[in-house]
Design a protein around this motif. Structure first.
Motif, short mmCIF file in Angstrom:
data_model
loop_
_atom_site.label_atom_id
_atom_site.label_comp_id
_atom_site.label_asym_id
_atom_site.label_seq_id
_atom_site.Cartn_x
_atom_site.Cartn_y
_atom_site.Cartn_z
N MET A 11 0.84 -1.20 0.00
CA MET A 11 0.00 0.00 0.00
C MET A 11 0.88 1.25 0.00
N GLN A 12 0.53 2.21 -0.85
CA GLN A 12 1.28 3.46 -0.89
C GLN A 12 1.04 4.26 0.38
N SER A 13 2.09 4.84 0.92
CA SER A 13 1.96 5.64 2.14
C SER A 13 2.46 7.06 1.88
N SER A 58 -8.27 17.50 8.63
CA SER A 58 -9.62 17.24 8.12
C SER A 58 -9.57 16.76 6.67
N ALA A 59 -8.74 17.40 5.85
CA ALA A 59 -8.62 17.01 4.45
C ALA A 59 -8.02 15.61 4.31
N ILE A 60 -7.04 15.30 5.16
CA ILE A 60 -6.44 13.96 5.14
C ILE A 60 -7.48 12.90 5.49
N ASP A 61 -8.30 13.18 6.51
CA ASP A 61 -9.36 12.24 6.90
C ASP A 61 -10.36 12.02 5.77
N THR A 62 -10.58 13.06 4.97
CA THR A 62 -11.56 12.99 3.88
C THR A 62 -11.01 12.25 2.65
N TYR A 63 -9.79 12.57 2.25
CA TYR A 63 -9.28 12.09 0.97
C TYR A 63 -8.27 10.94 1.06
N SER A 112 -8.24 8.48 3.68
CA SER A 112 -8.65 7.59 4.77
C SER A 112 -8.21 6.15 4.54
N ASP A 113 -8.00 5.77 3.27
CA ASP A 113 -7.60 4.40 2.96
C ASP A 113 -6.09 4.27 2.76
N LYS A 114 -5.34 5.32 3.09
CA LYS A 114 -3.89 5.32 2.91
C LYS A 114 -3.18 5.32 4.26
N GLN A 115 -1.94 4.87 4.23
CA GLN A 115 -1.10 4.99 5.42
C GLN A 115 -0.50 6.39 5.44
#
Length: 294
Positions: free
Chosen positions: A1-3, A22-27, A29-32
């Motif tokens: 998985m890309q991190s 907030s933006a990280i949580d939105t866009y 969320s499926d990344k490390q």
């Protein structure tokens, strides 16, 4: 998985850090995601060194051109890619690469963008992406280095404060193609177009052409200064009759009065000589998917 390994300039402030999270949580969320914060000038370089030990990781510089410049000192000539969340005042590199200035859009780009390989410049062992320079702009950058505040107002104030006391120097320029002695108010060596704030120091520059664009301003006076600024914003500075413009792969700049040079807005000491070279295909950078050339 890309991190994603975020290097965040802590000086952006708590409000922007909240927006970033907030933006990280939105866009993403499926990344490390790993968040790190700078504690002092130069810390971003050390944090980037940590990222080199990780696999399948994109380093995300959150800050202005100065933060990006610190990060590339480690990422240059490696396979570790760079992404940018521009939160600085000038954001010259982000503008050149058409990376959104709005934070939420820049974070969203991390999930949708693609990588392009670009050239880097190197001035006296300091890598740079956008530009390096000597003369008045380097002098101003050096005076700003010790101030706590940044931004266009501070830069304009320093320009006004030091303009009347600054004297242009005589420089010796040596390239593979030419040898030139010329008085100059400042001399900029550009890899990218943008100086910052939408001012294009080298409108014909490319991050992928294997060349540096040299812009020498012979003199800036109260009579021609306004025209100089307007030409920069109108993308025609290289045609200004007070400038000398050419392209090269490397240049040696010499002057007995040469004390400072700047790279991407950060000032460094030197002792009469600044040698600048172009390093081709030195960095992978994330840009919008529709951008194919830089």
């Amino acid at each position: 998985m890309q991190s994603f390994f975020f290097i965040i300039n802590s000086r952006i402030g708590s409000e922007k850090i909240k927006q970033l999270q907030s933006a990280i949580d939105t866009y993403l969320s499926d990344k490390q995601v790993q968040l790190t914060y700078t504690a002092y000038g130069g810390h971003a370089t050390l944090l980037a060194q940590e990222a080199l030990q990780l696999k399948d990781t994109v380093v995300v510089a959150v800050g202005g051109d100065g933060t990006v410049n610190e990060v590339i000192q480690q990422l240059a000539c490696t396979n570790v890619p760079l992404a940018i969340i521009p939160t600085g005042s000038g954001n010259g590199l982000a503008r050149h690469c058409q990376i959104p200035i709005i934070m939420t859009q820049a974070v969203a780009l991390l999930a949708t963008g693609h990588l392009l390989t670009i050239d880097l410049g190197k001035a006296n062992e300091k890598y740079f992406i956008s530009n390096a320079g000597v003369g008045f702009d380097a002098w101003v950058c050096n005076t700003i280095k010790t101030t706590k505040s940044r931004g266009l107002k501070m830069y304009v104030w320093k320009v006004i404060k030091h303009y009347f006391s600054y004297h242009k120097d005589l420089y010796t320029l040596t390239t593979d193609e030419k040898y030139l002695k010329q008085h100059a108010f400042f001399l900029n060596i550009a890899n990218g177009k943008e100086f910052g704030y939408g001012f294009q120091i080298a409108p014909e520059a490319s991050l992928q052409d294997g060349l540096l664009d040299v812009i020498l301003a012979k003199s800036i006076t109260p009579f021609n200064g306004f025209k100089f600024v307007i030409d920069g914003w109108r993308k025609r500075l290289h045609k200004n009759k007070n400038c000398i413009y050419f392209k090269t792969k490397k240049i040696k700049i010499e002057s007995p009065q040469l004390r400072y040079f700047q790279t991407d807005g950060d000032a460094h000491d030197c002792n009469g000589i600044c040698e600048i070279t172009l390093i081709e295909n030195a960095l992978n950078i994330m840009v919008p998917s529709e951008i194919k050339h830089l």
